[in-house]
Design a protein around this motif. Structure first.
Motif, short mmCIF file in Angstrom:
data_model
loop_
_atom_site.label_atom_id
_atom_site.label_comp_id
_atom_site.label_asym_id
_atom_site.label_seq_id
_atom_site.Cartn_x
_atom_site.Cartn_y
_atom_site.Cartn_z
N VAL A 37 28.47 -2.92 -16.93
CA VAL A 37 28.24 -4.12 -17.74
C VAL A 37 29.49 -4.43 -18.58
CG1 VAL A 37 26.85 -5.11 -19.58
CG2 VAL A 37 25.74 -3.81 -17.75
N GLU A 38 30.08 -3.36 -19.13
CA GLU A 38 31.26 -3.54 -19.98
C GLU A 38 32.42 -4.12 -19.17
OE1 GLU A 38 32.41 0.08 -21.96
OE2 GLU A 38 34.36 -0.81 -22.49
N THR A 39 32.67 -3.51 -18.02
CA THR A 39 33.78 -3.95 -17.16
C THR A 39 33.63 -5.44 -16.80
OG1 THR A 39 33.70 -1.76 -16.18
CG2 THR A 39 35.09 -3.39 -15.09
N LEU A 40 32.39 -5.80 -16.45
CA LEU A 40 32.16 -7.19 -16.04
C LEU A 40 32.30 -8.14 -17.23
CD1 LEU A 40 29.12 -6.67 -13.62
CD2 LEU A 40 31.49 -7.23 -12.99
N GLN A 99 25.29 -10.40 -2.83
CA GLN A 99 25.01 -11.50 -3.75
C GLN A 99 24.23 -12.59 -3.03
OE1 GLN A 99 28.45 -13.27 -5.62
NE2 GLN A 99 27.20 -14.46 -7.06
N THR A 100 23.13 -13.00 -3.62
CA THR A 100 22.42 -14.19 -3.14
C THR A 100 22.30 -15.12 -4.33
OG1 THR A 100 20.79 -12.45 -2.82
CG2 THR A 100 20.77 -14.24 -1.23
N GLU A 101 22.97 -16.27 -4.22
CA GLU A 101 23.06 -17.21 -5.34
C GLU A 101 23.51 -16.48 -6.59
OE1 GLU A 101 19.48 -19.59 -5.49
OE2 GLU A 101 19.68 -20.10 -3.39
N ASN A 102 22.72 -16.52 -7.66
CA ASN A 102 23.22 -15.85 -8.86
C ASN A 102 22.64 -14.45 -9.06
OD1 ASN A 102 20.71 -16.85 -9.41
ND2 ASN A 102 21.14 -17.23 -11.59
N ARG A 113 33.58 -8.79 -6.95
CA ARG A 113 33.12 -7.55 -6.30
C ARG A 113 34.14 -6.42 -6.36
NH1 ARG A 113 30.13 -8.71 -0.68
NH2 ARG A 113 28.95 -10.54 -1.29
N GLU A 114 35.40 -6.78 -6.15
CA GLU A 114 36.44 -5.76 -6.06
C GLU A 114 36.51 -4.89 -7.32
OE1 GLU A 114 36.77 -8.96 -6.20
OE2 GLU A 114 37.89 -9.32 -8.05
N VAL A 155 22.82 -10.58 -8.09
CA VAL A 155 23.71 -9.61 -7.50
C VAL A 155 23.01 -8.25 -7.45
CG1 VAL A 155 25.94 -8.44 -7.69
CG2 VAL A 155 25.70 -10.82 -8.45
N SER A 156 23.06 -7.61 -6.29
CA SER A 156 22.49 -6.27 -6.19
C SER A 156 23.61 -5.27 -5.96
CB SER A 156 21.51 -6.18 -5.02
OG SER A 156 20.45 -7.09 -5.22
N VAL A 157 23.67 -4.26 -6.84
CA VAL A 157 24.68 -3.23 -6.70
C VAL A 157 23.98 -1.94 -6.28
CG1 VAL A 157 26.54 -1.99 -7.86
CG2 VAL A 157 25.95 -4.31 -8.60
N TYR A 158 24.31 -1.43 -5.11
CA TYR A 158 23.67 -0.20 -4.63
C TYR A 158 24.46 1.01 -5.09
CZ TYR A 158 20.85 -3.31 -1.87
OH TYR A 158 19.97 -4.30 -1.50
#
Ligand code: ATP
Ligand code: MG
Lengths: 309, 267
Positions: free
Chosen positions: A276-279, A256-259, A242-243, A261-264
């Motif tokens: 997407v790239e960073t992750l 995050q719920t299980e797999n 997350r950080e 992930v919601s990013v607001y």
């Protein structure tokens, strides 16, 4: 310019419109979006000098609608929500008479304009058919055509595409845009999201007779709380860093719920590749990405507390 | 889309100069044309008129002991007919209000005064066209040939038609409930035409209507028309009454009621 200053209309004990303040700019297309009974038609009919405001003031190009109704009427053309056409007349006669009353065009110029709009909406062959024998959609087109042919400096359309099929709706929008390009200021009342969004430059959301928001559709969406949501499915069992996302100022929250992930986000479209790239660079395996955009409907819901559907 | 300095381009219609008289006439023409869409109404009404005149009037003239009663009744029938027909415009306008067509008409660049004058004019001309066949029948039967008398009679009839039309329109925009409107107009029609000396001389009317009958606009009209056609004289007092009636319902109706007029039945 049209200005509503704390305008109100009271029918008996009901405030159909209340404390309504709004300025409509020249040559813009303004959408009046609101649920049934919000007061859209009442607003337009007050502007069109049919109803008299019971409080406040409305002026059209500086002319007060109560003090100078005759001058205001010369500037405005209204296509009514339910067609107001003489049933015994055919489409050609309805439009021709409308132009006779509202323009100084000669006989031939009138005939030319009427033919032009009737051909455009595919009603030329039915031009002599009595309008009361027409289908609802056909009659509605005739109503819209009144204003399209008139080309008034202020054109008002009350739910212009109600009853129209999909190709006709698209065509009507195109014709309304062209009317604006020719110099008219256009006001469109609607309770359809897509119409408000695709046709208007600014949308005024009306609820229970009051103006609750006014801006471009984009602005309205971007200022709506919650913004957009980026939904990611990550590999099973992965710990989500997350950080990493905290460095983006647009990110408001991550859950995050299980797999899943919601990013607001406040605005996600541009950010999506970067996230997407960073992750991926961090070795997070992403199975799927879905960006849920804010719709005008969310905005509407947010302001009126009710859904349109 | 920003500044308010953008000029509306020449392609938008120039509307400022539509002439006033042109608009009034267009409003009037609209009502006149409705008559020609249903010509059989004129034909059937004329037939009914002839039947009534011959059967009923000949029968009645035997009963009413009054010299020249048939002539009196024939002229009066035309006058009463003008009044009754002129009331129709109110029903038309009321129906337009219910259908919402009135809202549309009220958005057109016509002032409320032009609107009422145009409609009253249209209604009056319509009534005149309508009674032409009946007027001709009566003129032929009674051998009215003096052109000045005929012109005077037609003008009197027109004044009556104009005034009744104005009265009917005023009622249509004042009484907002459909039931009440139908009843009001039917009663007014009855009162104005029957409580008058159009069909029966004052001395033959029931006692209770005698005090009011002389003041009915239909009485004013039938007296002036009768005097013009039969006596070839001008009845100035009744003509003045007729003109006053027109003035009240056209001028006052137009200015007072129409200033309040909004579209929609319940507005
Ligand atoms: N002439 C009238 N008399 C009494 N009440 C009226 C009149 N016209 C409208 N109203 C009421 O005023 C309110 C607003 O009506 P209006 O027609 O302006 O809504 P709207 O936003 O156009 O709705 P819709 O999307 O259904 O067309 C409604 O509650 C309606 O019942
Ligand atoms: Mg409406």
């Amino acid at each position: 310019m049209i200005s509503f200053e704390k305008a109100g209309k009271r029918f008996g004990t009901l405030d159909a419109v209340k404390d309504f303040t709004l300025e409509i700019r020249d040559q813009e297309i303004l959408g009046l979006l609101g649920p049934n009974g919000a007061g859209k038609t009442t607003l337009m009919l007050m502007m069109g000098t049919v109803y008299r405001p019971t409080s406040g003031a409305i002026s059209v190009n500086g002319l007060d609608v109560v003090k100078h109704p005759n001058d205001v009427r010369k500037l405005i053309g209204i296509a009514f929500q339910d067609p107001r056409v003489d049933g015994i007349l055919g489409a050609f006669d309805v439009l021709n008479w409308h132009l006779k009353m509202t323009t100084t065009l000669g006989k031939e110029e009138r005939a030319e304009r009427v033919e032009q709009v009737l051909r455009a909406v595919d009603l030329w062959d039915a031009r002599k058919k009595r309008t009361w024998l027409m289908s609802g959609g056909m009659r509605k087109k005739v109503e819209d055509c009144k204003v399209l042919a008139q080309r008034p400096s202020i054109a008002v359309f009350d739910e212009p595409t109600a009853f129209l099929d999909v190709p006709s709706r698209l065509l009507m929008w195109k014709m309304i845009r062209e009317l604006r390009d020719q110099g008219s200021t256009v006001i469109v009342a609607t309770n359809m999201m897509d119409e408000a969004e695709r046709l208007s430059e600014r949308v005024a959301i009306v609820n229970r007779g009051k103006l609750v928001a006014i801006d471009s559709p984009e602005k309205l969406k971007s200022t709506t709380k919650g913004g957009e949501v980026l939904e990611l499915t990550v590999g099973v069992g992965q710990q989500f860093p997350r950080e990493l996302l905290a460095e983006f100022s647009e990110v408001q929250d991550v859950t995050q719920t299980e797999n899943k992930v919601s990013v607001y986000l406040t605005s996600g479209r541009l950010l999506l590749p970067k996230i997407v790239e960073t992750l991926t660079n961090r070795g997070v395996k992403i199975d799927s990405v879905h960006l849920k955009e804010v719709t005008l409907e969310d905005v509407f819901l947010n302001y009126t507390g009710q859904s349109l559907d | 889309m920003s500044s308010s300095t953008i000029q509306v381009k020449a392609s938008t219609s120039p509307v400022g100069q539509v002439s006033t008289s042109g608009l009034v006439w267009q409003m009037a023409r609209r009502d006149i044309l409705t008559l020609f869409r249903t010509p059989w109404i004129i034909i059937s009404r004329s037939m009914a008129f002839i039947i009534q005149l011959f059967v009923f009037a000949y029968f009645i003239s035997g009963l009413v002991n009054y010299p020249g009663f048939f002539e009196y009744y024939a002229v009066g029938s035309v006058v009463a007919m003008v009044a009754s027909i002129s009331f129709i415009i109110g029903y038309d306008i009321f129906e337009e209000a219910e259908e919402g067509l009135l809202d549309y008409l009220l958005t057109l660049p016509v002032s409320r005064r032009q609107f009422i004058i145009g409609r009253a004019l249209g209604g009056a001309v319509r009534s005149m066209i309508y009674i032409i066949p009946m007027f001709i029948i009566v003129a032929l039967l009674e051998k009215f040939v003096n052109p000045v008398s005929i012109i005077a009679a037609v003008l009197d009839l027109f004044l009556l038609a104009f005034g009744v039309t104005g009265l009917s329109i005023t009622m249509a925009v004042t009484v907002r409930s459909a039931n009440r409107f139908d009843v009001t107009l039917a009663l007014l029609d009855l009162a104005v035409t029957r409580v008058s000396t159009a069909l029966y001389p004052l001395t033959k009317l029931p006692l209770y209507v005698r005090p009011i009958a002389p003041y009915s606009p239909v009485t004013f009209a039938s007296t002036t028309v009768y005097d013009a056609l039969v006596l070839t004289s001008l009845n100035a007092a009744d003509l003045a009454g007729l003109i006053a009636f027109v003035a009240v319902f056209i001028v006052l109706g137009a200015t007072i009621y129409f200033r309040r007029l909004e579209g929609g039945v319940y507005a």
